[in-house]
Design a protein around this motif. Structure first.
Motif, PDB file in Angstrom:
ATOM      1  N   ALA A   1      41.371  33.026  45.012  1.00 58.74           N
ATOM      2  CA  ALA A   1      40.530  34.079  44.795  1.00 58.74           C
ATOM      3  C   ALA A   1      41.253  34.759  43.730  1.00 58.74           C
ATOM      4  CB  ALA A   1      40.261  34.549  46.011  1.00 58.74           C
ATOM      5  N   GLY A   2      42.139  34.383  42.801  1.00 59.64           N
ATOM      6  CA  GLY A   2      42.986  35.238  42.065  1.00 59.64           C
ATOM      7  C   GLY A   2      42.430  35.355  40.470  1.00 59.64           C
ATOM      8  N   GLY A   3      41.102  34.895  40.345  1.00 60.01           N
ATOM      9  CA  GLY A   3      40.592  34.983  39.031  1.00 60.01           C
ATOM     10  C   GLY A   3      40.251  36.540  38.562  1.00 60.01           C
ATOM     11  N   SER A   4      40.019  36.481  37.146  1.00 61.74           N
ATOM     12  CA  SER A   4      39.953  37.787  36.850  1.00 61.74           C
ATOM     13  C   SER A   4      38.394  38.315  37.088  1.00 61.74           C
ATOM     14  CB  SER A   4      40.169  37.888  35.184  1.00 61.74           C
ATOM     15  OG  SER A   4      39.529  37.097  34.551  1.00 61.74           O
TER      16      SER A   4
ATOM     17  N   GLU B   1      50.233  34.993  44.065  1.00 66.71           N
ATOM     18  CA  GLU B   1      50.967  34.048  43.134  1.00 66.71           C
ATOM     19  C   GLU B   1      52.435  34.697  42.344  1.00 66.71           C
ATOM     20  OE1 GLU B   1      47.681  32.702  40.515  1.00 66.71           O
ATOM     21  OE2 GLU B   1      46.795  34.241  41.647  1.00 66.71           O
ATOM     22  N   GLN B   2      53.206  33.803  42.112  1.00 62.86           N
ATOM     23  CA  GLN B   2      54.451  34.543  41.569  1.00 62.86           C
ATOM     24  C   GLN B   2      54.109  34.841  40.256  1.00 62.86           C
ATOM     25  OE1 GLN B   2      57.654  31.414  41.822  1.00 62.86           O
ATOM     26  NE2 GLN B   2      57.741  31.888  44.049  1.00 62.86           N
ATOM     27  N   GLN B   3      53.068  34.044  39.453  1.00 61.92           N
ATOM     28  CA  GLN B   3      52.683  34.517  38.016  1.00 61.92           C
ATOM     29  C   GLN B   3      51.093  34.666  38.032  1.00 61.92           C
ATOM     30  OE1 GLN B   3      54.238  31.904  34.910  1.00 61.92           O
ATOM     31  NE2 GLN B   3      56.271  32.837  35.234  1.00 61.92           N
ATOM     32  N   SER B   4      50.723  35.694  38.398  1.00 62.72           N
ATOM     33  CA  SER B   4      49.103  35.728  38.445  1.00 62.72           C
ATOM     34  C   SER B   4      48.571  35.821  37.182  1.00 62.72           C
ATOM     35  CB  SER B   4      48.687  36.969  39.127  1.00 62.72           C
ATOM     36  OG  SER B   4      49.293  38.186  38.463  1.00 62.72           O
ATOM     37  N   GLY B   5      47.245  35.525  37.041  1.00 62.64           N
ATOM     38  CA  GLY B   5      46.522  35.401  35.787  1.00 62.64           C
ATOM     39  C   GLY B   5      46.800  34.360  35.060  1.00 62.64           C
ATOM     40  N   GLN B   6      47.342  33.072  35.502  1.00 60.94           N
ATOM     41  CA  GLN B   6      47.581  31.998  34.680  1.00 60.94           C
ATOM     42  C   GLN B   6      46.896  30.937  34.968  1.00 60.94           C
ATOM     43  OE1 GLN B   6      49.960  31.711  32.226  1.00 60.94           O
ATOM     44  NE2 GLN B   6      50.389  33.831  32.687  1.00 60.94           N
ATOM     45  N   GLY B   7      45.846  31.138  35.775  1.00 59.08           N
ATOM     46  CA  GLY B   7      44.532  29.992  36.141  1.00 59.08           C
ATOM     47  C   GLY B   7      45.038  29.397  37.413  1.00 59.08           C
TER      48      GLY B   7
ATOM     49  N   ASP C   1      54.350  23.945  30.993  1.00 60.19           N
ATOM     50  CA  ASP C   1      53.246  24.747  30.611  1.00 60.19           C
ATOM     51  C   ASP C   1      52.947  25.790  31.746  1.00 60.19           C
ATOM     52  OD1 ASP C   1      50.806  25.847  29.669  1.00 60.19           O
ATOM     53  OD2 ASP C   1      49.805  23.784  29.642  1.00 60.19           O
ATOM     54  N   SER C   2      53.094  27.027  31.571  1.00 69.09           N
ATOM     55  CA  SER C   2      53.183  27.866  32.676  1.00 69.09           C
ATOM     56  C   SER C   2      51.592  28.118  32.876  1.00 69.09           C
ATOM     57  CB  SER C   2      53.696  29.393  32.084  1.00 69.09           C
ATOM     58  OG  SER C   2      53.011  29.842  30.947  1.00 69.09           O
TER      59      SER C   2
END
Length: 184
Positions: free
Chosen positions: A10-13, A59-65, A144-145
């Motif tokens: 549920a972290g999508g933009s 997420e540790q790195q949100s917005g990465q898909g 690949d992040s």
């Protein structure tokens, strides 16, 4: 002795939708409530929301898909001693997805001990939580992040399963017109 964990992505933009899809209503329920109800009725022992305003796991790195979120989740959960764990990942924006279709995918992954998804649809997917799969996910994210789900599936030697559910179950709701079509 299987233990299945469900993860609602549920972290999508939600750029195309214009607002957080998890909190949008289809009828009287939010998309997040619908997804949680499916997981409560499915062969899942426990479920979590990954990302977004209502997250259980950030997420540790949100917005990465979604693939990045999946790799992050896999790193957090170890194989339970004396049992085998499966991780089911489903998007929050698939409100027609049925318990039958979730259980079918879980059963295939349990029997085959392979990562499984429905042909031509990368999500939902089920990943056995094994040291090998966790190592593959770590290698992928190190290279690949923001990998694609397709790359993740390839790195895990995922197997496509023939879909036998109802038409339209695997459709993501991305636009306001699509949401309006569900409510009418």
């Amino acid at each position: 002795p299987y233990h299945s964990l469900g993860f609602i992505l549920a972290g999508g933009s939600s750029r195309r939708m214009g607002s957080d899809k998890a909190q949008l209503k289809v009828g009287q329920q939010t998309m997040l409530d619908i997804a949680a109800d499916v997981l409560r009725a499915a062969a899942v022992n426990q479920h979590f929301v990954v990302g977004g305003a209502l997250a259980d796991l950030v997420e540790q790195q949100s917005g990465q898909g979604p693939a990045s979120a999946i790799c992050d989740v896999l790193a957090r959960f170890s194989a339970a001693e004396g049992s085998q764990r499966l991780a089911l990942f489903m998007p929050v924006d698939m409100p027609r997805l049925s318990v039958f279709s979730i259980n079918t995918l879980l059963e295939y992954a349990r029997r085959s001990q392979q990562t499984a998804y429905y042909s031509a649809h990368y999500l939902p997917l089920v990943i056995p939580i094994t040291p090998q799969n966790q190592a593959s996910a770590r290698r992928l994210i190190a290279a690949d992040s923001s990998p694609s789900v397709r790359k993740l599936l390839a790195s895990l030697n995922a197997r496509p399963v023939t879909f036998s559910g109802k038409p339209g179950e695997l459709v993501n709701i991305n636009l306001p017109e699509e949401l309006a079509g569900l409510s009418s």
